[in-house]
Design an enzyme around this catalytic site. Structure first.
Site, mmCIF file in Angstrom:
data_model
loop_
_atom_site.group_PDB
_atom_site.id
_atom_site.type_symbol
_atom_site.label_atom_id
_atom_site.label_comp_id
_atom_site.label_asym_id
_atom_site.label_seq_id
_atom_site.Cartn_x
_atom_site.Cartn_y
_atom_site.Cartn_z
ATOM 1 N N LYS A 22 -1.859 11.732 -6.965
ATOM 2 C CA LYS A 22 -2.853 11.239 -5.989
ATOM 3 C C LYS A 22 -2.765 12.043 -4.691
ATOM 4 O O LYS A 22 -3.773 12.501 -4.169
ATOM 5 C CB LYS A 22 -2.590 9.757 -5.684
ATOM 6 C CG LYS A 22 -3.373 9.244 -4.480
ATOM 7 C CD LYS A 22 -3.046 7.813 -4.133
ATOM 8 C CE LYS A 22 -1.819 7.598 -3.298
ATOM 9 N NZ LYS A 22 -1.982 7.624 -1.836
ATOM 10 N N ASN A 23 -1.557 12.206 -4.170
ATOM 11 C CA ASN A 23 -1.417 12.819 -2.844
ATOM 12 C C ASN A 23 -1.594 14.336 -2.861
ATOM 13 O O ASN A 23 -1.629 14.960 -1.803
ATOM 14 C CB ASN A 23 -0.087 12.415 -2.210
ATOM 15 C CG ASN A 23 -0.111 10.961 -1.765
ATOM 16 O OD1 ASN A 23 -1.185 10.344 -1.731
ATOM 17 N ND2 ASN A 23 1.049 10.418 -1.438
ATOM 18 N N ARG A 94 -6.758 6.278 4.919
ATOM 19 C CA ARG A 94 -6.390 7.131 6.040
ATOM 20 C C ARG A 94 -6.483 8.623 5.708
ATOM 21 O O ARG A 94 -6.705 9.442 6.596
ATOM 22 C CB ARG A 94 -4.951 6.841 6.468
ATOM 23 C CG ARG A 94 -4.695 5.452 6.933
ATOM 24 C CD ARG A 94 -3.250 5.337 7.303
ATOM 25 N NE ARG A 94 -2.875 6.430 8.179
ATOM 26 C CZ ARG A 94 -3.043 6.434 9.489
ATOM 27 N NH1 ARG A 94 -3.550 5.389 10.083
ATOM 28 N NH2 ARG A 94 -2.698 7.479 10.203
ATOM 29 N N CYS A 118 -1.618 1.063 9.974
ATOM 30 C CA CYS A 118 -1.702 0.483 8.643
ATOM 31 C C CYS A 118 -0.444 -0.329 8.380
ATOM 32 O O CYS A 118 0.451 -0.390 9.230
ATOM 33 C CB CYS A 118 -1.966 1.529 7.572
ATOM 34 S SG CYS A 118 -0.536 2.395 7.019
ATOM 35 N N ARG A 123 1.240 5.136 12.370
ATOM 36 C CA ARG A 123 0.696 6.352 11.781
ATOM 37 C C ARG A 123 -0.337 7.064 12.667
ATOM 38 O O ARG A 123 -1.523 7.164 12.324
ATOM 39 C CB ARG A 123 0.124 6.061 10.390
ATOM 40 C CG ARG A 123 1.169 5.452 9.482
ATOM 41 C CD ARG A 123 0.664 5.248 8.077
ATOM 42 N NE ARG A 123 0.541 6.471 7.330
ATOM 43 C CZ ARG A 123 0.048 6.547 6.104
ATOM 44 N NH1 ARG A 123 -0.372 5.470 5.499
ATOM 45 N NH2 ARG A 123 -0.033 7.700 5.473
ATOM 46 N N ASP A 307 8.023 7.306 -0.302
ATOM 47 C CA ASP A 307 7.164 6.660 -1.307
ATOM 48 C C ASP A 307 7.947 6.154 -2.526
ATOM 49 O O ASP A 307 7.363 5.532 -3.411
ATOM 50 C CB ASP A 307 6.056 7.628 -1.766
ATOM 51 C CG ASP A 307 5.020 7.865 -0.673
ATOM 52 O OD1 ASP A 307 5.017 7.115 0.323
ATOM 53 O OD2 ASP A 307 4.207 8.801 -0.817
ATOM 54 N N ILE A 329 11.034 7.399 7.851
ATOM 55 C CA ILE A 329 9.701 8.006 8.035
ATOM 56 C C ILE A 329 8.719 7.013 8.667
ATOM 57 O O ILE A 329 8.016 7.356 9.619
ATOM 58 C CB ILE A 329 9.125 8.512 6.690
ATOM 59 C CG1 ILE A 329 10.125 9.428 5.975
ATOM 60 C CG2 ILE A 329 7.782 9.204 6.890
ATOM 61 C CD1 ILE A 329 10.382 10.755 6.632
ATOM 62 N N ARG A 399 -5.076 1.697 -6.076
ATOM 63 C CA ARG A 399 -5.272 2.854 -5.187
ATOM 64 C C ARG A 399 -4.445 4.039 -5.667
ATOM 65 O O ARG A 399 -4.803 5.190 -5.381
ATOM 66 C CB ARG A 399 -4.838 2.517 -3.757
ATOM 67 C CG ARG A 399 -5.756 1.544 -3.071
ATOM 68 C CD ARG A 399 -5.403 1.431 -1.620
ATOM 69 N NE ARG A 399 -5.458 2.741 -0.967
ATOM 70 C CZ ARG A 399 -5.134 2.971 0.288
ATOM 71 N NH1 ARG A 399 -4.750 1.956 1.044
ATOM 72 N NH2 ARG A 399 -5.204 4.169 0.799
HETATM 73 C C1 EPZ Z 1 1.619 11.330 3.453
HETATM 74 O O1 EPZ Z 1 1.126 10.562 4.538
HETATM 75 C C2 EPZ Z 1 1.369 10.543 2.198
HETATM 76 N N1 EPZ Z 1 -0.069 10.326 2.055
HETATM 77 C C3 EPZ Z 1 2.113 9.217 2.269
HETATM 78 O O2 EPZ Z 1 1.916 8.524 1.048
HETATM 79 C C4 EPZ Z 1 3.598 9.517 2.430
HETATM 80 O O3 EPZ Z 1 4.304 8.304 2.549
HETATM 81 C C5 EPZ Z 1 3.817 10.382 3.667
HETATM 82 O O4 EPZ Z 1 3.011 11.586 3.585
HETATM 83 C C6 EPZ Z 1 5.256 10.815 3.853
HETATM 84 O O5 EPZ Z 1 5.697 11.518 2.730
HETATM 85 C C7 EPZ Z 1 -0.816 11.276 1.512
HETATM 86 O O6 EPZ Z 1 -0.337 12.349 1.137
HETATM 87 C C8 EPZ Z 1 -2.268 11.000 1.336
HETATM 88 P P1 EPZ Z 1 3.073 12.185 7.552
HETATM 89 P P2 EPZ Z 1 0.914 11.220 5.972
HETATM 90 O O7 EPZ Z 1 2.039 12.751 8.451
HETATM 91 O O8 EPZ Z 1 0.451 12.597 5.816
HETATM 92 C C9 EPZ Z 1 4.369 10.645 11.894
HETATM 93 C C10 EPZ Z 1 1.335 6.678 -0.321
HETATM 94 O O9 EPZ Z 1 1.824 5.534 -0.551
HETATM 95 N N2 EPZ Z 1 3.165 11.323 12.400
HETATM 96 O O10 EPZ Z 1 3.963 13.131 6.825
HETATM 97 O O11 EPZ Z 1 0.085 10.274 6.762
HETATM 98 C C11 EPZ Z 1 4.015 9.460 10.990
HETATM 99 O O12 EPZ Z 1 3.719 8.298 11.731
HETATM 100 C C12 EPZ Z 1 1.265 7.229 1.093
HETATM 101 O O13 EPZ Z 1 0.836 7.402 -1.201
HETATM 102 C C13 EPZ Z 1 2.945 11.360 13.756
HETATM 103 O O14 EPZ Z 1 3.720 10.834 14.568
HETATM 104 O O15 EPZ Z 1 2.407 11.173 6.514
HETATM 105 C C14 EPZ Z 1 5.271 9.348 10.159
HETATM 106 O O16 EPZ Z 1 6.240 8.663 10.873
HETATM 107 C C15 EPZ Z 1 1.751 6.253 2.120
HETATM 108 N N3 EPZ Z 1 1.815 11.992 14.210
HETATM 109 C C16 EPZ Z 1 5.716 10.803 9.978
HETATM 110 O O17 EPZ Z 1 5.061 11.527 11.038
HETATM 111 C C17 EPZ Z 1 0.927 12.580 13.357
HETATM 112 O O18 EPZ Z 1 -0.078 13.142 13.832
HETATM 113 C C18 EPZ Z 1 5.338 11.451 8.648
HETATM 114 O O19 EPZ Z 1 3.976 11.175 8.378
HETATM 115 C C19 EPZ Z 1 1.182 12.554 11.972
HETATM 116 C C20 EPZ Z 1 2.316 11.906 11.520
#
Ligand code: EPZ
Length: 420
Positions: A22-23, A94, A118, A123, A307, A329, A399
């Site tokens: 999916k991701n 998102r 969320c 996030r 995840d 995370i 999802r």
């Molecule tokens: C991706 O989310 C995945 N989603 C998530 O999977 C996964 O949990 C996550 O990466 C971490 O591996 C998809 O790929 C669609 P990040 P993403 O930006 O990209 C902070 C699932 O269940 N951050 O790597 O949104 C954030 O808050 C989902 O399939 C900022 O502060 O995650 C987090 O603490 C849930 N500012 C950390 O970074 C930003 O602009 C990592 O988030 C962006 C992120």
């Protein structure tokens, strides 16, 4: 609303075919915005999230058409006719934010609804926006929308992320493929889904080096072309079914599962008493004797994935001894804990860590969860619990897990969907 009923206690035996990730599929689909030519993606899982992204692309004027009968191959292409990603779609998913970079790179403007917080955390998307600003975009937040413009096109820049972000890396990577000059993304995320996106972009004519590392160098080109690409297998689905085999004391062959994408999970599971071996076509997973408690801490790839945290915690709930599971995370990703405790688990949360004291058995109960991975962890708990478990709010599962009940039932689980 559909529910899932499970009567626990049956060891799973057989083969499960791992779906496309999916991701990986979500960013790959948005890469279709980077060219008018056709991008043909195969092994796309049929899930609520991929369907939502299909709707979003159609809203931008892009045709998303199935090729063949099984719905797993999509042909994506066509000129962009609308650069707005509306609230009604973004609020459902998102990952819709991933259209921002490609739209801006292609059309020099985009209006994308700001995703809210969320269930698993606030996030923010600040890293996506700051990176695009460094590339010359002018961004204003108005009325819940990101209004972005780059009248003279995006310019290459050196962007050093303060922390690795999967989504920000993907958004800026896609934007950089069509920017003027060289972009360097340092301290970039390096999840296998990002490598998959890089491979597809290269097939579309992008110039990227450092693929698979935390430093990506992208030399912008004037246009990209169509390509055909197969999505990688879902490592989180693979890890989840590995936990299912282990927790039920069965043995599963995970067709299409890859050890190299799941190093940290596989090492932790082995230490806990699970035997995992590579076969010619996937992974074979079985439990050796008893499970025992082993600590895990979530980290960006190649660390233990957030995840997989909820699913692993269920395994630890019925292991011998105690373990500490630490989430680094997302700040609110222990929503499954109260539900697992209702099923008889003994888990105490202290800040970012949960102390899990293994119990001899779990008991079935009606449960519900507020996110995808937490929901599937309750399915795992139901597989091992005594009696009947009803998992509510199955739309979370839909999802991200393709045919979860069918795949498990085919391996001997007593599980069924109750249409609501
Ligand atoms: C991706 O989310 C995945 N989603 C998530 O999977 C996964 O949990 C996550 O990466 C971490 O591996 C998809 O790929 C669609 P990040 P993403 O930006 O990209 C902070 C699932 O269940 N951050 O790597 O949104 C954030 O808050 C989902 O399939 C900022 O502060 O995650 C987090 O603490 C849930 N500012 C950390 O970074 C930003 O602009 C990592 O988030 C962006 C992120």
């Amino acid at each position: 609303m559909d529910r899932i009923r499970i009567r626990g206690g049956r060891p799973l035996h057989g083969e499960i075919s791992i779906s496309g990730a999916k991701n990986a599929s979500l960013p790959l689909m948005t890469a279709g915005l980077l060219t008018d030519e056709r991008l043909v993606l195969s092994r796309v899982p049929v899930l609520a999230d991929t369907q939502t992204l299909g709707l979003l692309l159609e809203q931008h004027g892009i045709a998303v058409e199935p090729v063949g009968q099984d719905g797993h191959t999509l042909s994506i292409g066509g000129p962009i006719t609308n650069t707005e990603a509306p609230y009604d779609i973004v609020r459902k998913m998102r990952a819709s934010i991933l259209v921002l970079g490609p739209l801006l790179a292609r059309t020099c403007e985009a209006r994308v609804s700001l995703p809210g917080g969320c269930a698993i955390g606030t996030r923010p998307v600040d890293l996506h926006l700051k990176g695009l600003e460094q590339m010359g975009a002018v961004i204003a937040l108005e009325g819940g929308y990101i209004n972005a413009k780059a009248p003279s096109g995006l310019q290459g820049a050196t962007i050093v992320f303060p922390m690795p972000s999967v989504g920000a890396t993907e958004n800026l990577l896609m934007a950089a493929t069509l920017a003027n000059g060289r972009t360097v993304l340092a301290n970039a995320a390096r999840e296998p889904e990002i490598t998959d996106l890089c491979d597809c972009l290269v097939a579309m004519g992008a110039q990227i080096s450092g693929i698979g590392t935390d430093r990506l160098t992208i030399d912008g080109v004037s246009s990209l072309h169509g390509a055909a690409h197969q999505v990688i297998g879902d490592r989180i689905e693979t890890g989840t079914y590995a936990c299912a085999a282990a927790i039920t004391g069965g043995e599963l062959h995970l067709q299409g599962g890859r050890m190299d994408h799941l190093g940290a999970v596989m090492r932790t599971l082995s230490e806990a008493g699970v035997e995992i071996s590579e076969t010619a076509t996937g992974l074979s997973v079985k439990r050796l004797n008893g499970l025992h408690g082993v600590d895990a801490i979530t980290e960006p790839y190649p660390g233990f994935p957030t995840d997989m945290q909820a699913q692993y915690m269920v395994l630890m709930s019925v292991a011998q001894g105690a373990s500490m599971v630490t989430e680094t995370i997302f700040e609110n990703r222990f929503m499954h804990v109260p539900e697992l405790n209702r099923m008889g688990a003994n888990i105490n949360v202290h800040g970012k860590s949960a102390i899990v004291r293994g119990v001899p058995y779990l008991s079935g109960a009606p449960v519900m969860a507020t996110d995808l991975r937490a929901s599937v962890s309750l399915v795992l708990a139901g597989l091992v619990a005594r009696g009947e478990t009803i998992v509510n709010r199955v739309y979370h599962l839909d999802r991200g897990f393709e045919h979860v009940e069918r795949k498990l039932a085919a391996c001997g689980a007593d599980i069924e969907r109750i249409p609501g």
